[in-house]
Design a protein around this motif. Structure first.
Motif, PDB file in Angstrom:
ATOM      1  N   HIS A 171       1.077  -0.668  -0.058  1.00  0.00           N
ATOM      2  CA  HIS A 171       0.107   0.204   0.356  1.00  0.00           C
ATOM      3  C   HIS A 171       1.006   1.631   0.142  1.00  0.00           C
ATOM      4  O   HIS A 171       0.748   2.261  -0.768  1.00  0.00           O
ATOM      5  CB  HIS A 171      -0.997   0.070   0.918  1.00  0.00           C
ATOM      6  N   VAL A 200      -5.761   4.390  -2.447  1.00  0.00           N
ATOM      7  CA  VAL A 200      -5.077   3.643  -2.041  1.00  0.00           C
ATOM      8  C   VAL A 200      -6.198   2.214  -1.388  1.00  0.00           C
ATOM      9  O   VAL A 200      -6.148   1.399  -1.518  1.00  0.00           O
ATOM     10  CB  VAL A 200      -3.840   2.802  -1.625  1.00  0.00           C
ATOM     11  N   SER A 282      -4.124   0.190   5.688  1.00  0.00           N
ATOM     12  CA  SER A 282      -2.866   0.366   5.185  1.00  0.00           C
ATOM     13  C   SER A 282      -1.856   0.521   7.009  1.00  0.00           C
ATOM     14  O   SER A 282      -0.967   0.300   6.782  1.00  0.00           O
ATOM     15  CB  SER A 282      -2.736   0.821   4.741  1.00  0.00           C
TER      16      SER A 282
END
Length: 437
Positions: A171, A200, A282
């Motif tokens: 990520h 993302v 993430s």
């Protein structure tokens, strides 16, 4: 180590393994003292009978780990029958309290925040006289605190843990975020903003901010990083000033800015793990066990992409929350000798070293053992640094009631129902009342 009052105490760093491969060798080690700690076959009493033990389901050692540890113990001690039981962490405290009068359990797992309550109420046994002479020097100081109250030892440390910072390396690469920037909380925020802007993930963060002890653990790390104190030198609440307020404002801002998944306020550590290993977040805080779980290809979509580092630094440092736990013999146990023998087996260095992937040992020199390092090479180097700097939640006799009051007010702020300052002022009033009772 940082305490609730913010004072620093040195903590030796611990852990890691001497691998003992296979059940046969495990039984041999249990019978022959292959490492530090009392072993299951070297005591002359408690050689028969039945014992029941209460553990938690999530974090640290898995149910499978405990089952295998127990099997090794009963192989070496065929006269003792052990029945383990597992409950969610959130149910553990009340289960111990409710079962106490009946003597339902012989062995119970307690959190670092409970020795004062259980010890003062004589619900668990003072086992100070049964400690081996070298244990206090061979164990991590932070681990010993999990079993200690009023200069007495009410159990044996078993879990020594803190929350680390995990991130999805793929990520970060996709968003052009430099992992070195995650060394500070300011850098973490900047990275999250880039991840969101690049599309993302919708929410870069997921946290365990349900109204539970997990919320206090996350708040503790941020409070410590920002220079806050839970209590002042007189023992009164101090988290409603300075870094305590900044920490809560930081938490709320990540929700308002769309960086934290709003489901965080209904999530516990297992939910954080699930969302993270699904590739839907993430960056997260979680306990040691998550590294192995999130890198397991059978259950994780991000295996091989998970990185782990110390908790990020704030203006006052980077303390991790002391998440240690100890195994105790209950005062109501009818077979206390067998119970302590079982505890001694589970907490022994050879047995702990075998399962270091899920929970690092409480023994100092395990952390320099190549076999232990190999078991968890990503986490052990971080643990050697992080476990030198821990923030301890107060060992108050009525800690659970005080924590619940704080949790409720933290939630009020996180949900936008109260400003951070107002929520913390209200929490401090309730905490002070409980501390004085």
């Amino acid at each position: 180590m940082k305490t609730w009052s913010g004072a620093m105490v040195a903590i030796d760093r611990r852990t890691v393994l001497k691998t003992a491969g296979g059940a046969g060798l495990a039984a041999l080690l249990a019978a022959c003292s292959g490492g530090k700690g009392a072993t299951s076959g070297d005591q002359g009493s408690g050689s028969s009978g039945e014992i029941r033990a209460l553990f938690m389901k999530q974090a640290a050692y898995t149910e499978d780990d405990v089952t295998k540890m127990t099997a090794a113990f009963t192989t070496a001690n065929p006269g003792i029958k052990v029945t383990p039981e597992f409950v969610a962490y959130e149910a553990l405290h009340d289960k111990i309290v409710a079962a106490g009068p009946a003597g339902t359990y012989d062995v119970v797992l307690i959190d670092v925040i409970w020795p004062a309550e259980f010890g003062s109420k004589k619900m668990i046994t003072d086992v100070s006289s049964q400690w081996a002479g070298a244990w206090k020097t061979d164990m991590l100081a932070g681990a010993i605190a999990t079993a200690e109250y009023d200069q007495k030892l009410y159990g044996v440390p078993w879990i020594m843990d803190t929350k680390y910072f995990f991130y999805n390396d793929a990520h970060l690469a996709a968003a052009g975020v430099n992992p070195h920037g995650l060394d500070t909380w300011d850098g973490v925020l900047q990275g999250a903003q880039k991840l969101k802007a690049a599309g993302v993930v919708k929410y870069p963060f997921i946290w365990s901010w349900q109204q539970a002890e997990a919320l206090v653990c996350d708040y503790a790390q941020l409070l410590g990083a920002m220079g806050g104190k839970f209590l002042d030198d007189s023992g009164k609440a101090a988290f409603n000033a300075g870094g305590g307020v900044q920490a809560l404002e930081f938490m709320r801002k990540t929700i308002v800015d769309g960086l934290s998944n709003p489901a965080s306020t209904q999530s516990l550590e297992a939910d954080v793990q699930r969302v993270f290993q699904a590739g839907q977040a993430s960056m997260v805080l979680n306990w040691t066990y998550m590294y192995g779980a999130a890198n397991a290809a059978k259950q994780s979509k991000i295996a091989g992409k998970v990185k782990v580092v110390q908790t990020p630094k704030g203006s006052a440092g980077r303390p991790g929350v002391n998440g240690g736990m100890a195994l105790c013999v209950t005062a109501g146990s009818k077979n206390q000798a067998a119970a302590f023998k079982y505890i001694s087996h589970l907490t022994s260095q050879p047995e702990q070293n075998k399962y270091a992937l899920d929970s690092l040992p409480v023994w100092k020199d395990s952390y320099d053992d190549p076999a232990v390092v190999k078991t968890n090479p990503a986490v052990v180097p971080q643990a050697k640094k992080q476990l030198d700097d821990l923030i301890l939640r107060p060992q108050a006799k009525n800690y659970n009631a005080m924590s619940q009051a704080v949790q409720a007010e933290l939630q009020q702020a996180l949900l936008g129902r109260k400003p951070a300052q107002k929520a913390l002022d209200d929490a401090a009033d309730k905490a002070n009342s409980l501390l004085q009772s």
